[in-house]
Scaffold this motif. Structure first.
Motif, PDB file in Angstrom:
ATOM      1  N   ALA A 126      85.744  67.486  28.084  1.00 37.06           N
ATOM      2  CA  ALA A 126      86.138  65.989  27.932  1.00 37.06           C
ATOM      3  C   ALA A 126      84.676  65.177  27.983  1.00 37.06           C
ATOM      4  CB  ALA A 126      86.786  65.307  29.261  1.00 37.06           C
ATOM      5  N   TYR A 127      83.722  65.973  28.841  1.00 31.21           N
ATOM      6  CA  TYR A 127      82.340  65.193  28.660  1.00 31.21           C
ATOM      7  C   TYR A 127      81.643  65.509  27.399  1.00 31.21           C
ATOM      8  CZ  TYR A 127      77.651  64.080  30.075  1.00 31.21           C
ATOM      9  OH  TYR A 127      76.514  63.767  30.268  1.00 31.21           O
ATOM     10  N   ALA A 128      81.766  66.626  26.761  1.00 26.17           N
ATOM     11  CA  ALA A 128      81.302  67.019  25.496  1.00 26.17           C
ATOM     12  C   ALA A 128      81.721  66.139  24.471  1.00 26.17           C
ATOM     13  CB  ALA A 128      81.362  68.407  25.129  1.00 26.17           C
ATOM     14  N   ALA A 129      83.250  65.862  24.424  1.00 31.53           N
ATOM     15  CA  ALA A 129      83.738  64.889  23.584  1.00 31.53           C
ATOM     16  C   ALA A 129      83.087  63.513  23.723  1.00 31.53           C
ATOM     17  CB  ALA A 129      85.290  64.875  23.698  1.00 31.53           C
ATOM     18  N   HIS A 130      83.183  62.993  25.084  1.00 33.04           N
ATOM     19  CA  HIS A 130      82.528  61.831  25.374  1.00 33.04           C
ATOM     20  C   HIS A 130      81.163  61.570  24.759  1.00 33.04           C
ATOM     21  CE1 HIS A 130      80.696  58.495  27.598  1.00 33.04           C
ATOM     22  NE2 HIS A 130      80.039  59.337  28.082  1.00 33.04           N
ATOM     23  N   PRO A 171      83.018  63.605  42.108  1.00 32.97           N
ATOM     24  CA  PRO A 171      81.750  63.433  43.015  1.00 32.97           C
ATOM     25  C   PRO A 171      80.493  63.719  42.374  1.00 32.97           C
ATOM     26  CG  PRO A 171      83.622  64.781  43.973  1.00 32.97           C
ATOM     27  CD  PRO A 171      84.058  64.395  42.422  1.00 32.97           C
ATOM     28  N   ARG A 172      79.425  63.190  42.923  1.00 37.90           N
ATOM     29  CA  ARG A 172      78.042  63.518  42.297  1.00 37.90           C
ATOM     30  C   ARG A 172      77.762  65.150  41.912  1.00 37.90           C
ATOM     31  NH1 ARG A 172      73.333  59.973  44.697  1.00 37.90           N
ATOM     32  NH2 ARG A 172      74.829  58.361  44.048  1.00 37.90           N
ATOM     33  N   THR A 173      77.950  65.880  43.211  1.00 37.97           N
ATOM     34  CA  THR A 173      77.651  67.200  42.996  1.00 37.97           C
ATOM     35  C   THR A 173      78.675  67.913  41.901  1.00 37.97           C
ATOM     36  OG1 THR A 173      77.110  67.044  45.273  1.00 37.97           O
ATOM     37  CG2 THR A 173      77.301  69.509  44.160  1.00 37.97           C
ATOM     38  N   GLU A 174      79.706  67.627  41.741  1.00 41.27           N
ATOM     39  CA  GLU A 174      80.637  68.221  40.748  1.00 41.27           C
ATOM     40  C   GLU A 174      80.307  67.839  39.328  1.00 41.27           C
ATOM     41  OE1 GLU A 174      85.303  68.744  39.726  1.00 41.27           O
ATOM     42  OE2 GLU A 174      84.836  67.845  41.803  1.00 41.27           O
ATOM     43  N   GLY A 175      79.890  66.521  39.249  1.00 42.55           N
ATOM     44  CA  GLY A 175      79.380  65.980  38.024  1.00 42.55           C
ATOM     45  C   GLY A 175      78.021  66.843  37.452  1.00 42.55           C
ATOM     46  N   ARG A 176      77.230  67.285  38.410  1.00 44.35           N
ATOM     47  CA  ARG A 176      76.028  67.836  37.808  1.00 44.35           C
ATOM     48  C   ARG A 176      76.467  69.276  37.500  1.00 44.35           C
ATOM     49  NH1 ARG A 176      73.282  65.239  42.467  1.00 44.35           N
ATOM     50  NH2 ARG A 176      73.852  67.119  43.693  1.00 44.35           N
ATOM     51  N   TRP A 177      77.321  69.917  38.191  1.00 38.95           N
ATOM     52  CA  TRP A 177      77.941  70.775  37.659  1.00 38.95           C
ATOM     53  C   TRP A 177      78.551  70.994  36.392  1.00 38.95           C
ATOM     54  CZ3 TRP A 177      76.122  75.428  39.283  1.00 38.95           C
ATOM     55  CH2 TRP A 177      75.850  75.663  40.664  1.00 38.95           C
ATOM     56  N   VAL A 178      79.145  70.087  36.130  1.00 35.29           N
ATOM     57  CA  VAL A 178      79.955  69.976  34.885  1.00 35.29           C
ATOM     58  C   VAL A 178      79.066  69.730  33.763  1.00 35.29           C
ATOM     59  CG1 VAL A 178      81.358  68.404  33.702  1.00 35.29           C
ATOM     60  CG2 VAL A 178      82.045  68.842  36.005  1.00 35.29           C
ATOM     61  N   ARG A 179      77.907  69.033  33.698  1.00 33.33           N
ATOM     62  CA  ARG A 179      76.867  68.762  32.893  1.00 33.33           C
ATOM     63  C   ARG A 179      76.230  69.808  32.578  1.00 33.33           C
ATOM     64  NH1 ARG A 179      76.192  63.794  36.196  1.00 33.33           N
ATOM     65  NH2 ARG A 179      76.591  61.892  34.905  1.00 33.33           N
ATOM     66  N   ALA A 180      75.700  70.659  33.646  1.00 35.22           N
ATOM     67  CA  ALA A 180      75.151  71.955  33.350  1.00 35.22           C
ATOM     68  C   ALA A 180      76.217  72.835  32.594  1.00 35.22           C
ATOM     69  CB  ALA A 180      74.722  72.496  34.501  1.00 35.22           C
ATOM     70  N   TYR A 181      77.286  73.005  32.908  1.00 35.74           N
ATOM     71  CA  TYR A 181      78.292  73.874  32.334  1.00 35.74           C
ATOM     72  C   TYR A 181      78.644  73.429  30.879  1.00 35.74           C
ATOM     73  CZ  TYR A 181      82.484  76.520  31.321  1.00 35.74           C
ATOM     74  OH  TYR A 181      83.520  77.501  30.776  1.00 35.74           O
ATOM     75  N   THR A 182      78.527  72.032  30.688  1.00 37.51           N
ATOM     76  CA  THR A 182      78.614  71.428  29.311  1.00 37.51           C
ATOM     77  C   THR A 182      77.909  72.063  28.141  1.00 37.51           C
ATOM     78  OG1 THR A 182      79.567  69.429  30.166  1.00 37.51           O
ATOM     79  CG2 THR A 182      79.049  69.481  27.912  1.00 37.51           C
TER      80      THR A 182
END
Length: 399
Positions: A277-281, A299-310
């Motif tokens: 979803a973030y990549a599509a965004h 949450p901020r920590t989870e968001g950082r992990w999602v960005r890195a995994y994206t």
């Protein structure tokens, strides 16, 4: 309102609630867990609203929360009327009961597997000549026996890998289902054990890593037998196939076993889905289209992990698709073309048989891939095709 039998566990500031038999699992905050507890005690919606108001001093939208529980498939009946919903899918090997495989969660078994794997790793380091190479797969001058042996070995190890997941999950009370699936251009077998989210972390990680542990143990045993009995083609084929299967689990951008470990360790609820979803965004923003950031609710920590995994997801997917276009597709078409030419003018019966087997194995593999892909993506593809047809209809466009 009557709820189904639910499993519950605490996860940081929230609660994981769901049905083990279906794998329908949601995360709810503490007030939501209090509502569920009251319903389990037999309270009605008005009673729950009244008691929560007395406890918290605020009015809560209990009706909206109930609607969410119904959509999640956790409600069995409302006002005495059953809530319609799909029946739980049948588990694989239903006669395999938790008591039959409880030993798979025994720490002594895990220690024994670790000892075997470490012994195999020591052999690989101290005696590197025992490690098989890709040439060991070409143990015959004929392609047919090599192809059949490799196919049989691969599917046998895949079955054992998925049985490891199934047995450890079943030992924890999770039914589990084995079926075919696809990851990009790869055909895979996968075991659905969504209900394991309700188990404790040690059990969850055991289920996720059980298949890899079995692959590593099989490879280690083959290396130890090679040292004890000398090089044998069968040992080399099995060891190398197990090693290849083990290495593919590190492609975490394709939701492999290690992906689920990574997701669990990082505390992310849906690492792959949120990253997609973030990549599509990001793509929509790059095209100057309006788009809400899907990470704003995390949450901020989870968001950082999602960005890195994206970043890993996009790079890995692009690399795999390029590999398919540059190598896999040309090699497959070349192999089929050569086999068809042999069949059209076979020098002898052995060459004709070789061509038939090659065509059947290759086409059968791709038919399985297409079937598994369509089962998962078919509804979405039909909706997209229907939308394109509607957009191309001039009458509809005028209206």
């Amino acid at each position: 309102m009557t709820l189904h039998d639910l499993g519950v566990r605490r996860d940081r500031e929230e609660w994981i609630v769901g049905r083990v038999e279906t794998g329908d699992v949601i995360a709810v905050p503490a007030p939501g867990m209090r509502i569920i507890r009251l319903f389990q005690e037999g309270a009605t919606v008005p009673e729950v609203e009244r008691r929560l108001g007395a406890e918290t001093g605020t009015r809560m939208n209990v009706g909206g929360f109930v609607d969410g529980l119904v959509r999640a498939g956790l409600v069995a009946a409302v006002d005495g009327r059953p809530v319609p919903g799909p029946a739980p899918p049948p588990p694989t090997f239903p006669r395999l009961l938790p008591r039959h495989v409880r030993w798979t969660l025994n720490p002594l078994l895990h220690a024994a597997l670790a000892a075997v794997i470490l012994a195999g790793a020591a052999v690989a380091l101290l005696r590197p000549g025992t490690m098989p190479g890709w040439r060991d797969l070409l143990w015959s001058d004929r392609g047919t026996p090599v192809l059949l042996a490799q196919t049989a070995t691969g599917w046998l190890l895949i079955l054992l890998h998925e049985l490891a997941h199934l047995c450890t999950a079943r030992a924890a009370g999770v039914p589990g289902r084995i079926r075919f699936g696809t990851r990009l251009q790869f055909l895979t077998a996968q075991t659905e054990v969504s209900g394991i989210w309700l188990a404790e972390r040690r059990v969850r990680l055991t289920v996720y890593l059980s298949g890899m542990a079995l692959d590593a143990a099989v490879c280690a045993v083959c290396l130890l037998l090679t040292v004890a009995t000398g090089p044998r083609p069968a040992l080399s084929v099995v060891a190398l196939t197990a090693l290849i299967m083990l290495s593919t689990q590190f492609l975490v951008f394709m939701r492999t076993d290690l992906y689920f470990v990574l997701q669990d360790v990082t505390g992310c609820r849906n690492l792959y889905g949120d990253s997609a979803a973030y990549a599509a965004h990001v793509c929509r923003r790059a095209l100057l289209r309006r788009s809400a950031d899907p990470l704003a609710r995390l949450p901020r920590t989870e968001g950082r992990w999602v960005r890195a995994y994206t970043a890993l997801l996009v790079a890995g997917t692009a690399l795999c698709l390029c590999l398919a276009a540059a190598v896999t597709i040309p090699v497959t078409l070349g192999l089929l073309a050569g086999s068809v030419r042999t069949l059209l003018d076979p020098p002898g019966w052995a060459d004709a048989a070789d061509g038939v087997v090659t065509v059947l194995v290759v086409t059968g593999f791709h038919v399985l891939w297409a079937t598994a892909w369509w089962r998962r993506h078919g509804p979405r593809a039909r909706r997209a095709t229907g939308l394109l047809r509607r957009n191309r209809d001039p009458e509809r466009c005028v209206r």
